[in-house]
Design a protein around this motif. Structure first.
Motif, PDB file in Angstrom:
ATOM      1  N   GLN A  81      87.590  30.930  22.927  1.00 24.63           N
ATOM      2  CA  GLN A  81      86.150  31.136  23.091  1.00 24.63           C
ATOM      3  C   GLN A  81      85.456  29.836  23.464  1.00 24.63           C
ATOM      4  O   GLN A  81      85.734  28.785  22.902  1.00 24.63           O
ATOM      5  CB  GLN A  81      85.541  31.691  21.802  1.00 24.63           C
ATOM      6  CG  GLN A  81      84.038  31.949  21.895  1.00 24.63           C
ATOM      7  CD  GLN A  81      83.513  32.788  20.749  1.00 24.63           C
ATOM      8  OE1 GLN A  81      84.097  33.815  20.419  1.00 24.63           O
ATOM      9  NE2 GLN A  81      82.416  32.359  20.149  1.00 24.63           N
ATOM     10  N   ILE A  82      84.553  29.949  24.441  1.00 24.49           N
ATOM     11  CA  ILE A  82      83.745  28.816  24.877  1.00 24.49           C
ATOM     12  C   ILE A  82      82.292  29.273  24.956  1.00 24.49           C
ATOM     13  O   ILE A  82      81.991  30.317  25.552  1.00 24.49           O
ATOM     14  CB  ILE A  82      84.198  28.290  26.254  1.00 24.49           C
ATOM     15  CG1 ILE A  82      85.649  27.793  26.180  1.00 24.49           C
ATOM     16  CG2 ILE A  82      83.277  27.173  26.737  1.00 24.49           C
ATOM     17  CD1 ILE A  82      86.210  27.358  27.532  1.00 24.49           C
ATOM     18  N   GLU A  83      81.384  28.506  24.358  1.00 21.88           N
ATOM     19  CA  GLU A  83      79.963  28.827  24.384  1.00 21.88           C
ATOM     20  C   GLU A  83      79.217  27.737  25.143  1.00 21.88           C
ATOM     21  O   GLU A  83      79.343  26.551  24.823  1.00 21.88           O
ATOM     22  CB  GLU A  83      79.412  28.952  22.964  1.00 21.88           C
ATOM     23  CG  GLU A  83      80.075  30.059  22.164  1.00 21.88           C
ATOM     24  CD  GLU A  83      79.454  30.258  20.797  1.00 21.88           C
ATOM     25  OE1 GLU A  83      78.371  29.681  20.539  1.00 21.88           O
ATOM     26  OE2 GLU A  83      80.037  30.991  19.977  1.00 21.88           O
ATOM     27  N   VAL A  84      78.435  28.155  26.142  1.00 24.53           N
ATOM     28  CA  VAL A  84      77.763  27.213  27.036  1.00 24.53           C
ATOM     29  C   VAL A  84      76.256  27.462  26.994  1.00 24.53           C
ATOM     30  O   VAL A  84      75.801  28.586  27.185  1.00 24.53           O
ATOM     31  CB  VAL A  84      78.264  27.368  28.491  1.00 24.53           C
ATOM     32  CG1 VAL A  84      77.684  26.268  29.378  1.00 24.53           C
ATOM     33  CG2 VAL A  84      79.793  27.372  28.544  1.00 24.53           C
ATOM     34  N   LYS A  85      75.489  26.407  26.749  1.00 26.57           N
ATOM     35  CA  LYS A  85      74.033  26.499  26.807  1.00 26.57           C
ATOM     36  C   LYS A  85      73.599  26.335  28.261  1.00 26.57           C
ATOM     37  O   LYS A  85      73.984  25.370  28.936  1.00 26.57           O
ATOM     38  CB  LYS A  85      73.398  25.410  25.951  1.00 26.57           C
ATOM     39  CG  LYS A  85      71.872  25.391  26.006  1.00 26.57           C
ATOM     40  CD  LYS A  85      71.320  24.207  25.207  1.00 26.57           C
ATOM     41  CE  LYS A  85      69.819  24.085  25.355  1.00 26.57           C
ATOM     42  NZ  LYS A  85      69.277  22.901  24.648  1.00 26.57           N
ATOM     43  N   VAL A  86      72.816  27.294  28.757  1.00 26.48           N
ATOM     44  CA  VAL A  86      72.415  27.271  30.166  1.00 26.48           C
ATOM     45  C   VAL A  86      70.927  27.575  30.288  1.00 26.48           C
ATOM     46  O   VAL A  86      70.342  28.233  29.425  1.00 26.48           O
ATOM     47  CB  VAL A  86      73.213  28.311  30.990  1.00 26.48           C
ATOM     48  CG1 VAL A  86      74.694  27.969  30.998  1.00 26.48           C
ATOM     49  CG2 VAL A  86      72.982  29.729  30.451  1.00 26.48           C
ATOM     50  N   PRO A  87      70.297  27.116  31.366  1.00 25.44           N
ATOM     51  CA  PRO A  87      68.902  27.516  31.610  1.00 25.44           C
ATOM     52  C   PRO A  87      68.833  28.998  31.941  1.00 25.44           C
ATOM     53  O   PRO A  87      69.743  29.552  32.580  1.00 25.44           O
ATOM     54  CB  PRO A  87      68.496  26.650  32.802  1.00 25.44           C
ATOM     55  CG  PRO A  87      69.772  26.255  33.457  1.00 25.44           C
ATOM     56  CD  PRO A  87      70.795  26.172  32.377  1.00 25.44           C
ATOM     57  N   HIS A  88      67.777  29.638  31.480  1.00 27.27           N
ATOM     58  CA  HIS A  88      67.601  31.065  31.726  1.00 27.27           C
ATOM     59  C   HIS A  88      66.994  31.250  33.114  1.00 27.27           C
ATOM     60  O   HIS A  88      65.768  31.273  33.298  1.00 27.27           O
ATOM     61  CB  HIS A  88      66.693  31.676  30.656  1.00 27.27           C
ATOM     62  CG  HIS A  88      66.642  33.157  30.711  1.00 27.27           C
ATOM     63  ND1 HIS A  88      65.630  33.897  30.143  1.00 27.27           N
ATOM     64  CD2 HIS A  88      67.478  34.067  31.275  1.00 27.27           C
ATOM     65  CE1 HIS A  88      65.832  35.177  30.355  1.00 27.27           C
ATOM     66  NE2 HIS A  88      66.944  35.311  31.039  1.00 27.27           N
ATOM     67  N   LYS A  89      67.875  31.372  34.112  1.00 22.52           N
ATOM     68  CA  LYS A  89      67.413  31.497  35.490  1.00 22.52           C
ATOM     69  C   LYS A  89      68.371  32.397  36.255  1.00 22.52           C
ATOM     70  O   LYS A  89      69.547  32.543  35.869  1.00 22.52           O
ATOM     71  CB  LYS A  89      67.329  30.128  36.153  1.00 22.52           C
ATOM     72  CG  LYS A  89      68.682  29.442  36.331  1.00 22.52           C
ATOM     73  CD  LYS A  89      68.560  28.115  37.050  1.00 22.52           C
ATOM     74  CE  LYS A  89      69.941  27.494  37.318  1.00 22.52           C
ATOM     75  NZ  LYS A  89      69.833  26.219  38.050  1.00 22.52           N
ATOM     76  N   PRO A  90      67.906  33.012  37.351  1.00 26.47           N
ATOM     77  CA  PRO A  90      68.781  33.873  38.145  1.00 26.47           C
ATOM     78  C   PRO A  90      69.970  33.088  38.709  1.00 26.47           C
ATOM     79  O   PRO A  90      69.841  31.941  39.124  1.00 26.47           O
ATOM     80  CB  PRO A  90      67.865  34.364  39.271  1.00 26.47           C
ATOM     81  CG  PRO A  90      66.479  34.216  38.748  1.00 26.47           C
ATOM     82  CD  PRO A  90      66.515  33.006  37.861  1.00 26.47           C
TER      83      PRO A  90
END
Length: 216
Positions: A139-148
């Motif tokens: 499992q890998i969890e990545v924080k990303v900007p909420h964008k299309p």
């Protein structure tokens, strides 16, 4: 996933005229917790749980108990009306019904006739399948900007390593609407190369944490 893909189609039922003793026997023989009560046309007129039956059944330890209660008709203790679902409903939406209504099972009806049933246990197993935890994976969890377009952008990093993604989930990052957490389960027992690729691409990892690997 649709309800018809996970429901049980062999459902133990009783008519309204069955007795509490009949229900108790059916619960024990089939190791179940709920019995839909149906009429001759397979219309659901109520539902009874193992707790309902236990509460209504006389105690075998009380010598003064009237054991005739075993022979009362089950329709005297059923719960109704019954919340039901359709086989073409989405499982993800049905999960909300389980939560909001605090239910343990839901009969499945087509054209107002019983064709199946789903339980809390079925829902938990389906969640295991949807999250990919039923297969060996990392499992890998990545924080990303909420964008299309952010999902295929991050997934491309896995593609470059030809790493198979078994499941992807997304959940909010605390109360910040500008970010999301992408949760990938990948079919590899050595995720370190793709983890390093993600860090090199500038992504912040929530799991494993974003602390760089120590150099030896």
């Amino acid at each position: 996933m649709l309800v018809e893909e996970m429901m049980k189609t062999e459902v133990a039922t009783l008519p309204p005229s069955a007795t509490i003793a009949d229900a108790l026997q059916l619960l024990r023989e089939n190791h179940i917790r709920h019995i839909p009560i149906v009429d001759g046309e397979k219309h659901v007129v109520g539902i009874v749980s193992d707790r309902d039956v236990r509460d209504a059944a006389p105690s075998i330890f009380d010598q003064h108990t009237n054991h005739q209660a075993f022979y009362h008709e089950i329709q005297s203790i059923i719960s109704h009306p019954v919340i039901t679902v359709h086989p073409l409903d989405f499982v993800e939406e049905i999960a909300r019904v389980f939560y909001d209504e605090a239910l343990a099972c839901l009969p499945v009806l087509r054209e107002n006739k019983l064709i199946g049933i789903i339980t809390e246990k079925d829902m938990l197993y389906t969640l295991i399948q949807l999250t990919g935890t039923n297969v060996q994976s990392s499992q890998i969890e990545v924080k990303v900007p909420h964008k299309p377009g952010i999902l295929p952008e991050v997934a491309a990093v896995f593609g470059e390593r030809q790493t198979n993604i078994s499941s992807v989930l997304m959940y909010p990052y605390h109360d910040d609407p500008n970010y999301k957490i992408l949760v990938f389960r990948i079919q590899t027992m050595n995720p370190l190369p793709v983890i390093q690729d993600l860090r090199n691409a500038g992504y912040e990892l929530m799991w494993p944490n974003n602390i760089a690997e120590p150099k030896i």
